[in-house]
Design an enzyme around this catalytic site. Structure first.
Site, PDB file in Angstrom:
ATOM      1  N   TYR A 135      -2.347  -1.693  10.277  1.00 28.03           N
ATOM      2  CA  TYR A 135      -2.321  -1.826   8.532  1.00 28.03           C
ATOM      3  C   TYR A 135      -1.234  -1.451   7.651  1.00 28.03           C
ATOM      4  O   TYR A 135      -0.439  -2.476   6.788  1.00 28.03           O
ATOM      5  CB  TYR A 135      -3.843  -1.415   7.976  1.00 28.03           C
ATOM      6  CG  TYR A 135      -3.947  -1.586   6.438  1.00 28.03           C
ATOM      7  CD1 TYR A 135      -4.391  -2.790   5.743  1.00 28.03           C
ATOM      8  CD2 TYR A 135      -3.642  -0.527   5.729  1.00 28.03           C
ATOM      9  CE1 TYR A 135      -4.457  -2.745   4.555  1.00 28.03           C
ATOM     10  CE2 TYR A 135      -3.537  -0.456   4.168  1.00 28.03           C
ATOM     11  CZ  TYR A 135      -4.094  -1.654   3.587  1.00 28.03           C
ATOM     12  OH  TYR A 135      -4.284  -1.991   2.313  1.00 28.03           O
ATOM     13  N   SER A 152       0.817  -1.344  -0.027  1.00 28.64           N
ATOM     14  CA  SER A 152       0.013   0.122  -0.054  1.00 28.64           C
ATOM     15  C   SER A 152       0.654   1.144   0.222  1.00 28.64           C
ATOM     16  O   SER A 152       1.830   1.230   0.540  1.00 28.64           O
ATOM     17  CB  SER A 152      -0.871   0.065   1.240  1.00 28.64           C
ATOM     18  OG  SER A 152      -1.579   1.251   1.240  1.00 28.64           O
TER      19      SER A 152
END
Length: 325
Positions: free
Chosen positions: A200, A187
């Site tokens: 995350y 990400s």
């Protein structure tokens, strides 16, 4: 010319050469087809099968479709059989390629021995480690997460353990055959320590570092291992935000990212996301970590979530009215 003047000239020249080199490297990213060309038979030359985790929707689904269009048979993996069967049927009808469905829940502990058994006989040329979970779309501080202990275990199983285990399952065959590609989906927010998406973002740093280290270990074996780190892509995880210059459709992002397979051990997958990555790293952390900035981020995501939910409800109502008529 005195010593001081010589030092200043040398320092200035070094700076110009350094940033000139960076500019040259960046300019290559503007023309991936020119600087990182792939032969038409590239994917089929790697092997007969591609394996995609988290393939029931979003980026994983788009990778499965695109690799099938390139002539590969695909193994699609997720936890919802009904959705996977629908995706498999669509891929098969659209591309004519074979599709194998493996239903599994990567959040659980002991799922990999069965997966390995089902993949053992396949000539796997591509692995896309896409599956991942986000504890909450709306950003929140670490201790605010509901059922935090369970969330930590589930996220590590899904985002960290699965990626390493799937590499362990597929990499030996690729090494033995001297060919293969592993794409590990990270990400863009892993570019810096990222509050409000703390665990995350940290899990995606693991994805990047393991990918880069594996590439260093296995590059000379003919295997390409790359971390792909997108920012906004219109998926369920991003609350299906409207596509624009920086929020790409899954299909658009995948088509772009595959052009950068030969561009190194990490890519943002598109030019606009590359620029976003540079901007994020350029923001002083004192500004990024300020309470006002974090609150603004939370408010923005909440607002977008409400807007997207409202639009989805309107579309559903409209489709129901059409069906009734």
């Amino acid at each position: 010319m005195d010593w001081t003047e010589l030092c200043l000239i040398s320092l200035g020249s070094a700076v110009v050469i350094y940033y000139g080199g960076k500019l040259l490297l960046f300019s290559r990213m503007l023309f991936p087809k020119l600087f990182f060309p792939l032969p038409r038979s590239f994917f089929t030359s790697l092997g007969e099968w591609a394996v995609v985790t988290g393939a029931s929707e979003g980026i994983g689904r788009a990778y499965a479709f695109e690799l099938a269009k390139q002539g590969m048979n695909v193994v699609i993996m997720s936890r919802t059989k009904e959705t996977l069967d629908q995706v498999a049927k669509k891929i098969s009808e659209t591309t004519g390629q074979r599709v194998k469905v493996i239903v599994t829940d990567f959040i659980k502990e002991n799922v990999f021995s069965e997966i390995e058994d089902q993949l053992r006989s396949l000539d796997i040329g591509v692995l896309v480690n896409n599956v991942g979970m986000l504890p909450s779309v709306v950003p929140s501080k670490f201790l605010w997460s509901a059922e935090l202990d369970k969330t930590i275990t589930k996220l590590i199983n899904c985002n960290v353990k699965t990626m390493a285990k799937m590499c362990r399952i597929t990499l030996p065959g690729m090494q033995n055959r001297g060919r293969g590609v592993i794409l590990n989906i990270s990400s863009g927010i892993a570019s810096v320590p990222f509050p409000m998406y703390t665990i995350y973002a940290a899990s995606k740093v693991f994805v990047e570092r393991l990918s880069q280290a594996l590439q260093a270990e296995y590059k000379d074996k003919g295997v390409i291992i790359q971390a792909v780190s997108p920012f906004g892509v219109s998926t369920q995880m991003a609350a299906y935000q409207k596509t624009n210059l920086v929020t790409l459709s899954p299909e658009g992002f995948v088509e772009s990212s595959l052009q950068y397979i030969r561009a190194g051990d990490k890519t943002y997958g598109s030019i606009c996301h590359m620029v976003l990555g540079w901007l994020l790293r350029s923001i002083p952390l004192t500004i990024l970590y300020s309470e006002s900035m974090l609150q603004s981020l939370q408010d923005y995501v909440k607002k977008k979530g409400v807007e997207n939910a409202s639009m989805a409800a309107k579309r559903a109502t409209s489709e129901n009215n059409v069906n009734k008529n």
